[in-house]
Design a protein around this motif. Structure first.
Motif, PDB file in Angstrom:
ATOM      1  N   TYR A   1       0.766  -1.304  -0.087  1.00  0.00           N
ATOM      2  CA  TYR A   1      -0.001   0.077   0.003  1.00  0.00           C
ATOM      3  C   TYR A   1       0.866   1.121   0.081  1.00  0.00           C
ATOM      4  O   TYR A   1       0.603   2.020  -0.747  1.00  0.00           O
ATOM      5  CB  TYR A   1      -0.927   0.076   1.250  1.00  0.00           C
TER       6      TYR A   1
ATOM      7  N   GLU B   1      -1.896   8.980  -5.000  1.00  0.00           N
ATOM      8  CA  GLU B   1      -2.288   9.097  -3.659  1.00  0.00           C
ATOM      9  C   GLU B   1      -3.775   8.164  -3.641  1.00  0.00           C
ATOM     10  O   GLU B   1      -4.292   7.755  -2.411  1.00  0.00           O
ATOM     11  CB  GLU B   1      -2.731  10.661  -3.384  1.00  0.00           C
TER      12      GLU B   1
ATOM     13  N   SER C   1       0.796   4.003  -3.043  1.00  0.00           N
ATOM     14  CA  SER C   1       0.453   5.391  -2.604  1.00  0.00           C
ATOM     15  C   SER C   1       1.301   6.627  -2.825  1.00  0.00           C
ATOM     16  O   SER C   1       1.013   7.785  -2.842  1.00  0.00           O
ATOM     17  CB  SER C   1      -0.016   5.493  -1.185  1.00  0.00           C
TER      18      SER C   1
END
Length: 281
Positions: free
Chosen positions: A60, A68, A64
């Motif tokens: 993750y 975003e 990200s």
């Protein structure tokens, strides 16, 4: 009044049986293969738990970093932790009890559900499994592991040690209280018509606690999970905050054991009644 209570007890026979308290020291366990099989189950379960969950966290963060809106988000991380607990407790409950967490083991030990020998050895197996699980993550994701924090639990900026400790205490209380409630023989007997697996509410408890406390501590509520990540990541911040992820869960587990055994199950009242009856005799 006494007569009424007696008459009520005559037709209100118990429809469940509490298992006898585990002995404090049970050296005979060390001679049984089932004991070592349970240790292996705890080791493998905790290894798999850390491997899947820490890999999810690092995946993750890496996604990200470039997008975003990419990755599974906090919701997905919470699902990974809760879902793995559901799966692994379901798989190992019949072998080891499916603890996968030293705080759970500690709470069950305080409630006399496991002996001291079993509790200590379970904790050792869980911690070793956690270290090996995070080690696998580092081996497979060596380029991303250090860059994205290694899945280590640390106190987030802007929060005091007291807030972090309280979050761990309350979060672990929720988990261990759920474990006691889901495995209570009284509930199992009276709700036998409801096909609810004990691992399901336990997994949901882990999921909900992660949603609440990921922004504060990254959510420990499992000393083995925090230790395994800290050992492999091996950075000062992770070690400086490590005490929070041991003291908090153990306090929370102790509160949950006391609350369930002595208040909800009226253990204190039963003990007092037994003492009074024996003194009258």
């Amino acid at each position: 009044m006494t007569k009424a209570v007696t008459e009520h007890g005559s037709y209100g026979a118990k429809d469940y049986h509490d298992p006898p308290p585990a002995p404090l020291f049970d050296g005979e366990e060390l001679t049984k293969w089932s004991f070592y099989r349970a240790l292996i189950a705890e080791f493998i379960a905790t290894l798999l738990f850390l491997y899947i969950t820490v890999l999810t966290v690092i995946g993750y963060k890496s996604q990200s970093a470039t997008d975003e809106c990419g990755g599974v988000g906090i919701l997905g991380i919470a699902w990974a932790f809760g879902g793995m607990i559901f799966i692994l407790v379901y798989c190992t409950a019949g072998i080891s009890g499916g603890h996968i967490n030293p705080a759970v083991t500690f709470g069950l030990f305080l409630a006399r559900k496991v002996s001291l020998v079993r509790a200590v050895m379970y904790m050792v197996a869980q911690c070793l499994g956690a270290i090996c699980g995070v080690g696998l993550v580092k081996a497979f994701q060596s380029s991303l592991y250090k860059r994205y924090g290694g899945g280590a639990n640390t106190l987030a900026d802007g929060y005091s040690n007291g807030v972090g400790l309280a979050a761990e205490i309350i979060g672990t209380f929720v988990l261990v209280y759920t474990v006691f409630s889901a495995t209570d023989p009284k509930r199992s007997a009276r709700d036998s018509h409801i096909p609810v697996l004990a691992p399901l509410p336990i997994g949901f408890a882990v999921f909900m606690v992660h949603l609440a406390t990921i922004p504060i501590t990254g959510t420990g509520i499992n000393p083995a999970r925090s230790l395994g990540a800290a050992v492999i990541y091996n950075q000062d911040k992770a070690w400086d905050d490590q005490w929070i992820f041991w003291v908090g869960p153990f306090i929370g587990a102790a509160f949950a054991a006391f609350y369930h055994q002595f208040i909800l199950r009226a253990g204190a009242a039963k003990a007092l009644g037994s003492f009074r009856s024996s003194s009258h005799n």
